[in-house]
Design an enzyme around this catalytic site. Structure first.
Site, short mmCIF file in Angstrom:
data_model
loop_
_atom_site.label_atom_id
_atom_site.label_comp_id
_atom_site.label_asym_id
_atom_site.label_seq_id
_atom_site.Cartn_x
_atom_site.Cartn_y
_atom_site.Cartn_z
N GLY A 11 0.81 -1.22 0.00
CA GLY A 11 0.00 0.00 0.00
C GLY A 11 0.84 1.27 0.00
N ARG A 15 -2.68 8.63 3.17
CA ARG A 15 -3.01 9.54 4.28
C ARG A 15 -1.79 9.94 5.12
NH1 ARG A 15 -7.47 7.93 8.01
NH2 ARG A 15 -7.21 5.75 7.43
C1 UD1 Z 1 -8.46 -4.82 6.04
C2 UD1 Z 1 -9.50 -5.96 6.16
C3 UD1 Z 1 -10.49 -5.63 7.25
C4 UD1 Z 1 -9.77 -5.39 8.56
C5 UD1 Z 1 -8.70 -4.29 8.39
C6 UD1 Z 1 -7.86 -4.20 9.62
C7 UD1 Z 1 -9.77 -6.95 3.92
C8 UD1 Z 1 -10.60 -7.01 2.71
N1 UD1 Z 1 -10.17 -6.13 4.88
O1 UD1 Z 1 -9.19 -3.70 5.60
O2 UD1 Z 1 -11.41 -6.70 7.41
O3 UD1 Z 1 -10.67 -5.04 9.58
O4 UD1 Z 1 -7.83 -4.62 7.29
O5 UD1 Z 1 -7.01 -3.11 9.51
O6 UD1 Z 1 -8.76 -7.65 4.00
N2 UD1 Z 1 -2.44 -4.30 0.97
C9 UD1 Z 1 -1.61 -4.68 -0.04
N3 UD1 Z 1 -2.11 -4.80 -1.30
C10 UD1 Z 1 -3.40 -4.58 -1.59
C11 UD1 Z 1 -4.27 -4.16 -0.54
C12 UD1 Z 1 -3.75 -4.04 0.74
O7 UD1 Z 1 -0.42 -4.93 0.18
O8 UD1 Z 1 -3.79 -4.73 -2.76
C13 UD1 Z 1 -1.90 -4.15 2.32
C14 UD1 Z 1 -1.93 -2.71 2.81
O9 UD1 Z 1 -0.72 -2.07 2.50
C15 UD1 Z 1 -2.13 -2.87 4.30
C16 UD1 Z 1 -2.93 -4.16 4.41
O10 UD1 Z 1 -2.72 -4.86 3.22
O11 UD1 Z 1 -0.93 -3.07 4.98
C17 UD1 Z 1 -4.42 -3.90 4.64
O12 UD1 Z 1 -4.94 -3.20 3.56
P1 UD1 Z 1 -6.00 -2.04 3.73
O13 UD1 Z 1 -6.36 -1.53 2.42
O14 UD1 Z 1 -5.55 -1.09 4.77
O15 UD1 Z 1 -7.25 -2.90 4.29
P2 UD1 Z 1 -8.49 -2.33 5.06
O16 UD1 Z 1 -9.42 -1.73 4.09
O17 UD1 Z 1 -8.06 -1.53 6.21
#
Ligand code: UD1
Ligand code: CA
Length: 450
Positions: A11, A15
């Site tokens: 990610g 923010r």
């Molecule tokens: C995710 C969870 C949610 C949980 C929350 C806790 C899912 C669908 N949702 O939501 O249930 O309550 O975390 O914080 O899993 N990332 C990648 N590649 C991507 C997407 C994300 O590496 O394509 C990484 C991000 O950098 C981050 C983590 O995965 O470190 C979580 O991703 P984020 O988009 O923050 O998930 P949330 O929407 O917060």
């Protein structure tokens, strides 16, 4: 059961309002992802895969510095957490065991919690880490029935009844690697965000005849960092926990709230840390050492019974043997200080080796840099460096050697010799008085004139 870590760190973290990828922002002088990595490392993983995307080259370089054996997988487009995990598939093709998914931006998950998760794998195929949220906000909700975790519903996709659930998804998941990738293959993106949700694997598991359960931890362990405010708060929480850990381990902290640690700081039992001490990265302090107030240490080792400060600066490569004394306004860099050796006042020692039992007088300076090259100073055992000695490197002083104070030492001094390298003193009788009279009369004349 062998374990593999998959750390999601692709990610951007928009923010944070930063040029730096989010996981490179630091808590305790270590990038965010290093905290999850450290907790996971307690399980002695066979393999660690870091999934990078935004700023991938920078994140990879930082990861290599911490662990050369880490495998980096690229996620070129951030299509969701399931898609992110899928990028680790190739790296784990030959791996047989449990995969543990961690987030690079969630630094506080404890090794003990991760161990409880791997233990729960004995009875279930998929284990998800949940927490009771004081404010469930936009977290995914865990729908449980007894010890069964039936599904996870993302906030955006949840109805009012599901949103009322307070047991939330931390994002940490543990499952057999082969099963995990098989479940991910079945994940689609038909949801409110159009993303591949890792959370969908729970419902898919039950459909495929597998089971899932939730393990709970304290909410503080699941704190994710999204903003600078959260980063600052995380730093505070990290420091509080390192202080508590030091106190528990038998370290005296006179004013704990004024001492700052790094992720890898080690302080031995019965060491005393006075107020306002900062430990940068890579510091080890052995038992019974004392770090006096207002000292700054990084990349250094302080052995048993040594005393440092007040107002001392130990820079990378400073190594103090047992019972060494480093006093006020002393800077030491890339130098070994012998056992019982004293460097007590206003001194710079850089690129040097000082033997045991030597006394380094006030104001001593190793002139180690000629503007292009760094040069080494070597001083033997039981030597005596007179105050205000300049040691112009490269230079070697033997055991029991002595320098007269104010000397500029440019050539080697053999063992047992006294080096005097300063202008000889000349006293001119009565000259001070005559000089003053001359100056005073000159002043009178100039005042009359004005
Ligand atoms: C995710 C969870 C949610 C949980 C929350 C806790 C899912 C669908 N949702 O939501 O249930 O309550 O975390 O914080 O899993 N990332 C990648 N590649 C991507 C997407 C994300 O590496 O394509 C990484 C991000 O950098 C981050 C983590 O995965 O470190 C979580 O991703 P984020 O988009 O923050 O998930 P949330 O929407 O917060
Ligand atoms: Ca998040």
């Amino acid at each position: 059961m062998p374990t593999a870590l998959i750390i999601l760190a692709a990610g951007q973290g928009s923010r944070m309002n930063s040029d730096l990828p989010k996981v490179l922002h630091e808590v305790g002088n270590a990038p965010l992802f290093a905290h999850a990595l450290a907790a996971g490392s307690a399980l002695s993983p066979e393999k660690t895969v870091l999934v990078v995307g935004h700023g991938g080259d920078l994140v990879e370089a930082a990861a290599r510095k911490i662990d050369e054996t880490i495998t980096v997988a690229r996620q070129t487009e951030q299509l969701g957490t399931a898609h992110a995990v899928a990028q680790a598939r190739e790296a784990l093709a030959d791996f047989d065991g449990d995969a543990l998914v961690l987030y690079g931006d969630t630094p506080f998950v404890s090794a003990e919690t991760l161990e409880r998760m791997t233990a729960a794998r004995a009875t279930h195929d998929v284990v998800v880490l949940g927490f009771e949220a004081a404010d469930p906000a936009r977290y995914g909700r865990l729908v449980v029935n007894g010890d069964r975790l039936e599904r996870i519903v993302e906030f955006k996709d949840a109805d009012a009844a599901t949103r009322a659930i307070t047991l939330c998804n931390s994002g940490v998941v543990c499952a057999d690697a082969t099963i995990l990738f098989a479940l991910i293959d079945a994940v689609g993106n038909d949801n409110a965000s159009g993303e591949y949700y890792l959370t969908d694997i729970v419902e898919i598991a039950w459909k495929m005849g597998k089971t899932a359960t939730a393990v709970s931890c304290d909410e503080t362990e699941t704190l994710g960092i999204n903003t600078r405010t959260e980063l600052a708060r995380a730093e505070g929480l990290f420091q509080a926990s390192k202080r508590a850990e030091a106190l528990e381990n038998g370290v005296t902290l006179t004013a704990p709230e004024t001492v700052f640690f790094s992720l890898d700081t080690y302080v031995g039992r019965d060491a005393v840390i006075e107020p306002n001490v900062v430990f940068g990265p890579n510091v080890t302090i052995e038992s019974n050492a004392r770090i006096r107030a207002f000292s700054h240490l990084e990349g250094c080792h302080v052995s048993m019974g040594s005393a440092v400060g007040p107002f001392a600066r130990l820079r990378p490569g400073a190594e103090l043997s047992n019972n060494a004394h480093v006093g006020n306004f002393v800077e030491i860099k890339n130098a070994k200080i012998g056992e019982g050796t004293k460097v007590n006042h206003l001194t710079y020692i850089g690129d040097a080796e000082i033997g045991d039992g030597t006394n380094v007088g006030a104001g001593t300076i190793t002139c180690n840099y000629d503007g292009v090259f760094k040069h080494k100073t070597t001083v033997g055992k039981n030597a005596f460096i007179g105050s205000n000695t300049m040691l112009v490197a490269p230079v070697t002083l033997g055991d029991d050697a002595m320098t007269a104070s104010g000397s500029v030492i440019t050539t080697n001094v053999e063992a047992g010799a006294l080096a005097i390298a300063r202008a000889r003193q000349v006293n001119k009788a009565g000259l001070a008085v005559r000089m003053f009279e001359k100056l005073k009369s000159a002043k009178k004349k100039s005042q009359k004139g004005s």
